[in-house]
Design a protein around this motif. Structure first.
Motif, short mmCIF file in Angstrom:
data_model
loop_
_atom_site.label_atom_id
_atom_site.label_comp_id
_atom_site.label_asym_id
_atom_site.label_seq_id
_atom_site.Cartn_x
_atom_site.Cartn_y
_atom_site.Cartn_z
N GLN A 33 -12.71 6.24 22.38
CA GLN A 33 -13.72 5.41 23.03
C GLN A 33 -13.46 5.25 24.53
N ARG B 273 -11.26 -2.19 29.67
CA ARG B 273 -12.33 -1.56 28.93
C ARG B 273 -12.63 -2.45 27.74
N ASP B 274 -13.72 -3.17 27.80
CA ASP B 274 -14.08 -4.06 26.72
C ASP B 274 -14.64 -3.27 25.55
N LEU B 275 -14.20 -3.62 24.36
CA LEU B 275 -14.66 -2.94 23.15
C LEU B 275 -15.81 -3.69 22.53
N GLU B 276 -16.79 -2.97 22.05
CA GLU B 276 -17.90 -3.57 21.32
C GLU B 276 -17.73 -3.38 19.81
N GLU C 31 -19.10 3.25 31.19
CA GLU C 31 -19.98 2.09 31.09
C GLU C 31 -19.55 0.99 32.05
N LYS C 32 -18.25 0.72 32.10
CA LYS C 32 -17.72 -0.33 32.96
C LYS C 32 -17.95 0.02 34.44
N LYS D 215 -9.16 -4.81 23.90
CA LYS D 215 -9.40 -3.92 25.03
C LYS D 215 -9.07 -2.50 24.60
N SER D 216 -9.78 -1.54 25.15
CA SER D 216 -9.52 -0.15 24.84
C SER D 216 -8.22 0.28 25.48
N LYS E 182 -16.18 4.04 27.45
CA LYS E 182 -16.07 2.65 27.89
C LYS E 182 -15.80 2.59 29.40
#
Length: 113
Positions: free
Chosen positions: A42, A7-10, A49-50, A35-36, A46
């Motif tokens: 979040q 899970r990439d964090l923005e 979204e992924k 990474k989450s 996330k």
């Protein structure tokens, strides 16, 4: 069932090290996550979204009426996905297309079929 995913964090998320892993050198430090982690507020957003991005990358279209339903149609071959948290029901009229999609998912995620 998908058992592991990145899970990439923005946004910037910081955490202290869990007490069981703390030593005298790091117990007062905070760490910036790249990474989450499961359990963060979040994480569900996330994950969604992924997952949606991976489905769209494979040609699926998300239903406007039911956001947990994704469909893909090609040459009279149809695949439908229904998502519930981290479980996915896959159905369609072509076993080869379903197998190709499951191979794609295995490449993207650690899944259990």
């Amino acid at each position: 069932m998908i058992t592991h995913f990145t899970r990439d964090l923005e946004e910037d998320v910081y955490m202290t090290i869990p007490q069981e892993f703390a030593s005298k050198d790091n117990k007062n430090k905070v760490y910036k996550l790249v990474k989450s982690l499961y359990g963060l507020k979040q994480a569900p957003r996330k994950w969604n979204e992924k997952l949606v991005a991976v489905f769209k990358e494979n040609g699926f279209v998300q239903s406007a009426n039911d956001h947990s339903l994704f469909t893909k149609s090609k040459d009279n071959k149809i695949i439908a996905l229904l998502v519930y948290v981290d479980d996915i029901v896959v159905t369609g009229n072509c076993l080869n297309e379903i197998d190709e999609f499951k191979s794609f998912l295995k490449f993207k995620f650690n899944i259990k079929d």
